[in-house]
Design an enzyme around this catalytic site. Structure first.
Site, PDB file in Angstrom:
ATOM      1  N   THR A  51     -11.440  13.041  -0.352  1.00 25.33           N
ATOM      2  CA  THR A  51     -10.711  11.893   0.180  1.00 25.33           C
ATOM      3  C   THR A  51     -10.222  11.059  -0.999  1.00 25.33           C
ATOM      4  O   THR A  51     -10.931  10.924  -2.011  1.00 25.33           O
ATOM      5  CB  THR A  51     -11.607  11.052   1.112  1.00 25.33           C
ATOM      6  OG1 THR A  51     -12.859  10.808   0.463  1.00 25.33           O
ATOM      7  CG2 THR A  51     -11.862  11.789   2.418  1.00 25.33           C
TER       8      THR A  51
ATOM      9  N   VAL B  66      -9.493   7.753  -1.777  1.00 30.25           N
ATOM     10  CA  VAL B  66     -10.137   6.533  -2.277  1.00 30.25           C
ATOM     11  C   VAL B  66     -11.466   6.870  -2.951  1.00 30.25           C
ATOM     12  O   VAL B  66     -11.793   6.347  -4.027  1.00 30.25           O
ATOM     13  CB  VAL B  66     -10.329   5.516  -1.143  1.00 30.25           C
ATOM     14  CG1 VAL B  66     -11.098   4.299  -1.635  1.00 30.25           C
ATOM     15  CG2 VAL B  66      -8.978   5.077  -0.574  1.00 30.25           C
ATOM     16  N   CYS B  67     -12.229   7.770  -2.327  1.00 23.88           N
ATOM     17  CA  CYS B  67     -13.514   8.178  -2.900  1.00 23.88           C
ATOM     18  C   CYS B  67     -13.342   8.801  -4.279  1.00 23.88           C
ATOM     19  O   CYS B  67     -14.153   8.575  -5.184  1.00 23.88           O
ATOM     20  CB  CYS B  67     -14.206   9.195  -1.996  1.00 23.88           C
ATOM     21  SG  CYS B  67     -14.516   8.623  -0.332  1.00 23.88           S
ATOM     22  N   THR B  68     -12.311   9.585  -4.434  1.00 19.30           N
ATOM     23  CA  THR B  68     -12.059  10.237  -5.716  1.00 19.30           C
ATOM     24  C   THR B  68     -11.899   9.194  -6.812  1.00 19.30           C
ATOM     25  O   THR B  68     -12.457   9.332  -7.911  1.00 19.30           O
ATOM     26  CB  THR B  68     -10.807  11.127  -5.608  1.00 19.30           C
ATOM     27  OG1 THR B  68     -11.033  12.116  -4.590  1.00 19.30           O
ATOM     28  CG2 THR B  68     -10.507  11.825  -6.920  1.00 19.30           C
TER      29      THR B  68
ATOM     30  N   LEU C  90     -15.467   7.403  -7.440  1.00 22.28           N
ATOM     31  CA  LEU C  90     -16.437   8.213  -8.171  1.00 22.28           C
ATOM     32  C   LEU C  90     -16.066   8.326  -9.648  1.00 22.28           C
ATOM     33  O   LEU C  90     -16.934   8.286 -10.524  1.00 22.28           O
ATOM     34  CB  LEU C  90     -16.545   9.596  -7.527  1.00 22.28           C
ATOM     35  CG  LEU C  90     -17.284   9.601  -6.184  1.00 22.28           C
ATOM     36  CD1 LEU C  90     -16.976  10.869  -5.405  1.00 22.28           C
ATOM     37  CD2 LEU C  90     -18.786   9.474  -6.390  1.00 22.28           C
TER      38      LEU C  90
END
Length: 212
Positions: free
Chosen positions: A42, A44-46, A49
């Protein structure tokens, strides 16, 4: 009964990108920031992180470890890590829990069925070395988190644990702080705050940050 500030952070055993993790054992005597992601691959998660990987040294300076969670298996995580490293220009340097059975997500109330029963919201738990939850916040899946704020909260928790102060609104490390109202003895205050203080009201007394 949900988890609250002051609750003991539940222990668990779960697979991760860095092998099997027994949480309390892995945490040791460190502060821990545990944060969840809706799903692998996904956008935004990328970015989040990758950002945390770049900030890992700043967490380490605060005696803190970071650990992420997503409700996908390890093999999916490992493929996603390659994307994170390629698109964000970083090397992943902390574990991502593989919570396919939602065991950890449910322990920490990271799945909100009214939002989506299949994914986790963006929760953050601040856990101290005694395994107590000291702060939490939760964002919807669509809103990326501000990790400068995560570091700021960690700074505030550690400062206020060691000095008789609280941090005012929009405080940043190095700003003036508030003397706790329960501290009233002038002689004790002189010892604790040799730089002095400004009394705006009997309950509102500002002093330079004592560890600076």
């Amino acid at each position: 009964m949900g988890l609250h500030i002051g609750s003991t952070a539940p222990d668990f055993e779960q697979d991760s990108t860095e092998g099997r993790i027994r949480f309390h054992e892995w945490a040791g005597d460190k502060w821990v920031v545990l944060f969840s992601h809706p799903a692998d691959y996904t956008p935004v998660c990328t970015t989040e992180l990758g950002l945390v990987a770049r900030l890992k040294d700043k967490f380490a300076q605060r005696n803190a470890k970071v650990i992420a969670l997503s409700v996908d298996p390890v093999d999916s995580h490992l493929g996603w890590v390659k994307d994170i490293e390629d698109t964000q220009g970083v090397k992943m340097n902390y574990p991502i829990l593989a919570d396919g059975d939602q065991k950890v997500s449910k322990l920490y109330d990271m799945v909100h069925p009214e939002c989506d029963p299949k994914i986790t919201v963006r929760s953050v738990y601040f856990i101290d070395p005694k395994k107590k939850i000291r702060a939490t916040f939760t964002y919807p899946p669509s809103a990326g988190r501000n990790f400068d704020e995560v570091l700021r909260v960690l700074d505030s928790l550690q400062l206020t644990d060691n000095h008789s102060v609280a941090t005012p609104g929009n405080w940043k490390d190095g700003d003036d702080v508030v003397i706790v109202p329960s501290l009233k003895d002038p002689e004790v205050m002189k010892q604790k705050f040799p730089k002095g203080w400004k009394e705006l009201r009997p309950y509102l007394r500002m002093t330079p940050q004592p560890n600076k």
